[in-house]
Structure formats: structure tokens, C-alpha cells
Design a protein around this motif. Structure first.
Motif, PDB file in Angstrom:
ATOM      1  N   ARG A  99     -71.827 -16.534  26.366  1.00 14.89           N
ATOM      2  CA  ARG A  99     -70.440 -17.024  26.271  1.00 14.89           C
ATOM      3  C   ARG A  99     -69.457 -15.913  26.637  1.00 14.89           C
ATOM      4  O   ARG A  99     -68.521 -16.129  27.408  1.00 14.89           O
ATOM      5  CB  ARG A  99     -70.164 -17.531  24.852  1.00 14.89           C
ATOM      6  N   ALA A 100     -69.689 -14.707  26.128  1.00 13.66           N
ATOM      7  CA  ALA A 100     -68.814 -13.578  26.445  1.00 13.66           C
ATOM      8  C   ALA A 100     -68.845 -13.290  27.950  1.00 13.66           C
ATOM      9  O   ALA A 100     -67.798 -13.116  28.583  1.00 13.66           O
ATOM     10  CB  ALA A 100     -69.242 -12.330  25.658  1.00 13.66           C
ATOM     11  N   TRP A 101     -70.041 -13.246  28.528  1.00 10.03           N
ATOM     12  CA  TRP A 101     -70.179 -12.940  29.948  1.00 10.03           C
ATOM     13  C   TRP A 101     -69.516 -14.017  30.817  1.00 10.03           C
ATOM     14  O   TRP A 101     -68.728 -13.714  31.715  1.00 10.03           O
ATOM     15  CB  TRP A 101     -71.650 -12.795  30.324  1.00 10.03           C
ATOM     16  N   ARG A 102     -69.844 -15.273  30.554  1.00 11.76           N
ATOM     17  CA  ARG A 102     -69.303 -16.353  31.387  1.00 11.76           C
ATOM     18  C   ARG A 102     -67.786 -16.476  31.240  1.00 11.76           C
ATOM     19  O   ARG A 102     -67.093 -16.726  32.226  1.00 11.76           O
ATOM     20  CB  ARG A 102     -69.980 -17.667  31.049  1.00 11.76           C
ATOM     21  N   ASN A 103     -67.282 -16.314  30.038  1.00 10.33           N
ATOM     22  CA  ASN A 103     -65.832 -16.382  29.855  1.00 10.33           C
ATOM     23  C   ASN A 103     -65.127 -15.246  30.583  1.00 10.33           C
ATOM     24  O   ASN A 103     -64.063 -15.431  31.167  1.00 10.33           O
ATOM     25  CB  ASN A 103     -65.454 -16.390  28.382  1.00 10.33           C
ATOM     26  N   TYR A 104     -65.735 -14.057  30.570  1.00 12.16           N
ATOM     27  CA  TYR A 104     -65.169 -12.939  31.325  1.00 12.16           C
ATOM     28  C   TYR A 104     -65.152 -13.268  32.825  1.00 12.16           C
ATOM     29  O   TYR A 104     -64.134 -13.108  33.491  1.00 12.16           O
ATOM     30  CB  TYR A 104     -65.948 -11.635  31.091  1.00 12.16           C
ATOM     31  N   VAL A 146     -65.318 -16.125  34.531  1.00 12.48           N
ATOM     32  CA  VAL A 146     -64.406 -17.215  34.897  1.00 12.48           C
ATOM     33  C   VAL A 146     -62.958 -16.804  34.656  1.00 12.48           C
ATOM     34  O   VAL A 146     -62.091 -17.002  35.517  1.00 12.48           O
ATOM     35  CB  VAL A 146     -64.765 -18.509  34.133  1.00 12.48           C
ATOM     36  N   GLY A 147     -62.686 -16.205  33.507  1.00 12.71           N
ATOM     37  CA  GLY A 147     -61.316 -15.805  33.183  1.00 12.71           C
ATOM     38  C   GLY A 147     -60.764 -14.762  34.138  1.00 12.71           C
ATOM     39  O   GLY A 147     -59.623 -14.872  34.605  1.00 12.71           O
TER      40      GLY A 147
END
Length: 156
Positions: free
Chosen positions: A15-20, A22-23
Motif C-alpha cells: 500500500r505504501a509503495w503503490r500509493n507513493y 501513483v501519488g
């Protein structure tokens, strides 16, 4: 000796990696679009203008500029050549080193920077800074200081 497999990401790490990913991509795209729409300057060119504006003499070595904008020397060389054709900066030979080349901000480049900076700063505030508390801002800064230091250590 047995070979270990990859250390897969757990749910929180993923979640941390994907949110980074995409964000960061969405933020860069939005800031780029706002600069393009309002001032016909790309985010990448804006970053070059900013870096040069912060230097004594409004110039820096091309190799250092590439490091500061986290780009390859070749890519920055092409970018600077294009920006030079647009009159935003000029290349100058380094007087102390015949092989060294400076990128130097022009008056037109300063005008473009001065006109586009308010749009960029407002975008950074609106789309990131104002969404974070002071503690969160400090945490983001610390995390990416660590990531940058780590990655620069690998390339050195």
C-alpha cells in the motif's frame, strides 16, 4: 547453501509503495499541466530554471545540474540545448576548465521563471503541502532525505 527467494511486500508495504508511485506520478502530471497551461513551460524546464536561479551568477556546471534535477547528463544536455534555442538559458565554457560547460540563465529565462513561479508554488501548496501537517511534512522530508542519500550512495 540455498538461494532465498524475494522478500515480497506485505499488504502495508505494498500500500505504501503503490500509493507513493501513483501519488508522485499524479502530482508531477498535475504540476506539469498547470505550468504548461498557464505559462507554456514544462515542469522539467521549470526545475532547471529554479536550480540556475538559486546559484551565484545564475549558472552551474552541466554535470551538477544533471545531479540536482536527478537526470542523466545526456538528457540534461538535450534539454539545455532545446532551452537555449528558446532563449531561456545559454551554455558557456568554464574558464577554469576547458572541458567544463556551464548552463546560465538568461533574462528571458528569469522572466519565464518569475511569471510561472506563483502558479507552481500554489500548485505545490494546494496539491501537497497544505494537505499535510507540519509533522507529516517533516516526516516526508526525512524519508526522502534517506532515500536520496541511499540512491546517491549506490551511484557513487
Amino acid at each position: 547453501m540455498t538461494k532465498q527467494g524475494p522478500r515480497w511486500l506485505d499488504e502495508g508495504e505494498m500500500r505504501a509503495w503503490r500509493n507513493y508511485v501513483v501519488g508522485a506520478s499524479m502530482l508531477a502530471d498535475r504540476l506539469h499541466r498547470e505550468l504548461q497551461d498557464g505559462h507554456e513551460v514544462s515542469l522539467a524546464d521549470y526545475e532547471v530554471l529554479v536550480r540556475l536561479s538559486e546559484r551565484t551568477g545564475l549558472r552551474m556546471r552541466m554535470s551538477q545540474l544533471a545531479d540536482e534535477v536527478a537526470s542523466s547528463k545526456s538528457r540534461v544536455s538535450h534539454q539545455v540545448a532545446r532551452m537555449e534555442k528558446e532563449g531561456l538559458l545559454r551554455r558557456r565554457e568554464c574558464p577554469e576548465d576547458g572541458r567544463g560547460v556551464f548552463a546560465e540563465l538568461t533574462e528571458k529565462g528569469m522572466e519565464v521563471l518569475a511569471g510561472s513561479a506563483p502558479t507552481h508554488v500554489e500548485g505545490v501548496r494546494t496539491h501537497m503541502i497544505d494537505l499535510l501537517s507540519r509533522d507529516e511534512q517533516e516526516l516526508v522530508a526525512k524519508v526522502f532525505d534517506r532515500v536520496i542519500s541511499h540512491l546517491r550512495g549506490l551511484s557513487g
